[in-house]
Design a protein around this motif. Structure first.
Motif, PDB file in Angstrom:
ATOM      1  N   GLY A 213       0.870  -1.433   0.019  1.00  0.00           N
ATOM      2  CA  GLY A 213       0.301   0.088  -0.052  1.00  0.00           C
ATOM      3  C   GLY A 213       0.807   1.445  -0.200  1.00  0.00           C
ATOM      4  O   GLY A 213       0.129   2.347  -0.557  1.00  0.00           O
ATOM      5  N   ILE A 214       1.887   1.037   0.854  1.00  0.00           N
ATOM      6  CA  ILE A 214       3.381   2.390   0.718  1.00  0.00           C
ATOM      7  C   ILE A 214       3.407   2.838  -0.556  1.00  0.00           C
ATOM      8  O   ILE A 214       2.961   3.458  -1.239  1.00  0.00           O
ATOM      9  N   PHE A 218       2.902   5.720  -3.105  1.00  0.00           N
ATOM     10  CA  PHE A 218       4.383   6.916  -3.285  1.00  0.00           C
ATOM     11  C   PHE A 218       4.037   7.062  -4.058  1.00  0.00           C
ATOM     12  O   PHE A 218       4.070   7.878  -5.297  1.00  0.00           O
ATOM     13  N   SER A 219       3.903   5.700  -5.977  1.00  0.00           N
ATOM     14  CA  SER A 219       3.617   6.263  -7.044  1.00  0.00           C
ATOM     15  C   SER A 219       2.569   7.420  -7.349  1.00  0.00           C
ATOM     16  O   SER A 219       2.411   7.875  -8.325  1.00  0.00           O
ATOM     17  N   ILE A 267      10.270   5.621 -16.469  1.00  0.00           N
ATOM     18  CA  ILE A 267      11.395   5.165 -16.353  1.00  0.00           C
ATOM     19  C   ILE A 267      10.976   4.940 -14.829  1.00  0.00           C
ATOM     20  O   ILE A 267      10.815   3.853 -14.173  1.00  0.00           O
ATOM     21  N   PHE A 268      10.750   5.693 -14.045  1.00  0.00           N
ATOM     22  CA  PHE A 268      10.142   5.445 -12.510  1.00  0.00           C
ATOM     23  C   PHE A 268       9.055   4.188 -12.059  1.00  0.00           C
ATOM     24  O   PHE A 268       9.070   3.967 -11.309  1.00  0.00           O
ATOM     25  N   SER A 269       7.779   4.621 -12.976  1.00  0.00           N
ATOM     26  CA  SER A 269       6.916   4.692 -12.890  1.00  0.00           C
ATOM     27  C   SER A 269       6.716   3.021 -13.505  1.00  0.00           C
ATOM     28  O   SER A 269       6.731   2.117 -12.545  1.00  0.00           O
ATOM     29  N   LEU A 270       7.477   2.977 -14.313  1.00  0.00           N
ATOM     30  CA  LEU A 270       8.049   1.160 -14.618  1.00  0.00           C
ATOM     31  C   LEU A 270       8.906   0.354 -13.187  1.00  0.00           C
ATOM     32  O   LEU A 270       8.134  -0.796 -13.692  1.00  0.00           O
ATOM     33  N   ILE A 276       6.634  -2.960  -6.682  1.00  0.00           N
ATOM     34  CA  ILE A 276       4.554  -3.194  -6.288  1.00  0.00           C
ATOM     35  C   ILE A 276       4.527  -4.954  -6.527  1.00  0.00           C
ATOM     36  O   ILE A 276       3.927  -5.412  -5.437  1.00  0.00           O
ATOM     37  N   ASN A 277       4.761  -5.216  -7.687  1.00  0.00           N
ATOM     38  CA  ASN A 277       4.747  -6.139  -7.691  1.00  0.00           C
ATOM     39  C   ASN A 277       5.156  -7.042  -6.986  1.00  0.00           C
ATOM     40  O   ASN A 277       4.680  -8.448  -6.808  1.00  0.00           O
TER      41      ASN A 277
END
Length: 293
Positions: A213-214, A218-219, A267-270, A276-277
């Motif tokens: 969840g964190i 954060f994303s 790139i950061f999102s990927l 997360i996964n």
């Protein structure tokens, strides 16, 4: 004597049988790939290709400029702080919703999801009204402590906390609901206090969900724009965040620089998605290990 020739469709079918199952073309697979290509893959690939077209040297210079680095620190730093705050209070809220009974509980449970449905600009307007220098909370806070909330990094933090809170609550809730109360009762029977039971029995089982969840919050907070732009001054090197910088570059017709900064965020999102996964997989294995044990 006649020789039966294979039909065209049968030959194609026999060739497809030699392929892995996930590579065999079928209607749902074709529709899914086409749809995702149109709305997801092609736009992102186009942005990355345009960013790569500026050249490695120009890309690095733009991505690591003092202004860009200051927005990275503002966005990532405040988003991390907001996510950690929500990690604590999100757990408390989830605990209250699952383990307690009080008037208005269903209403509160529904309001938790409000940041999901509320337009971010409306959220920013509401936060500005409450936390502004003349607002219900902003005015008293400023008079009592001298702290100004709106148009400061503190206002950015308030907006990020607001929009990322549901991620922790909704991630922890199902795990907390599935915990067996018999484990806590057994701990109490063995002489452990409520605090010891929570720290040694309950919290370890909730930790993967809390971390997931964190990470999700954060994303979400890093990419927030609508609510932050309403409560911050958007001044460079003060409280300017990266999404706002991208919008400002587009307004100044500096498309190449905006594309470079956007590619950095992509790139950061990927990377965040991979984290997360990984946390979710780890949580499932952790819970599976506990269940088998």
């Amino acid at each position: 004597m006649t020789v039966a020739l294979p039909r065209r469709g049968q030959g194609l079918l026999s060739r497809n049988r030699g392929l892995p199952r996930w590579l065999r073309p079928n209607v749902p697979w074709t529709i899914t790939l086409t749809y995702l290509s149109l709305v997801l893959f092609l736009p992102l690939a186009g942005m990355l290709l345009k960013a790569a077209g500026v050249g490695p040297a120009a890309f690095w210079e733009t991505a690591t400029s003092p202004l860009a680095l200051s927005t990275y620190r503002m966005s990532f730093g405040i988003a991390a702080a907001a996510s950690l705050i929500n990690g604590v209070f999100g757990l408390l809220i989830a605990w209250a919703l699952i383990r307690s009974r009080f008037p208005g509980q269903r209403l509160l449970d529904a309001l938790i999801d409000l940041p999901f449905a509320l337009p971010t600009a409306v959220a920013g307007l509401a936060l500005s009204f409450v936390y502004g220098s003349e607002g219900w909370l902003g005015g008293p806070i400023q008079r009592l402590t001298g702290l100004e909330v709106s148009f400061t990094p503190l206002g950015v933090a308030v907006a990020m906390v607001f929009i990322s809170l549901p991620f922790v609550v909704r991630t922890v809730e199902p795990v907390l609901r599935s915990l067996e109360r018999e484990q806590e009762e057994a701990s109490w029977c063995l002489g452990a206090s409520s605090a010891q039971t929570f720290l040694r029995v309950v919290l370890p089982q909730l930790t993967p969900a809390i971390l997931a969840g964190i990470a999700q919050g954060f994303s979400r907070a890093v990419g927030e724009y609508g609510s932050v732009v309403m409560i911050s001054s958007n001044v460079p090197f003060k409280d300017l965040i990266t999404p706002t910088l991208i919008v400002q570059m587009i307004e100044e017709y500096d498309i190449e620089a905006a594309t470079v900064i956007g590619s950095v965020m992509l790139i950061f999102s990927l990377v965040s998605l991979v984290v997360i996964n990984a946390l979710q997989v780890w949580g499932q294995r952790y819970q599976g290990g506990d269940a088998s044990g």
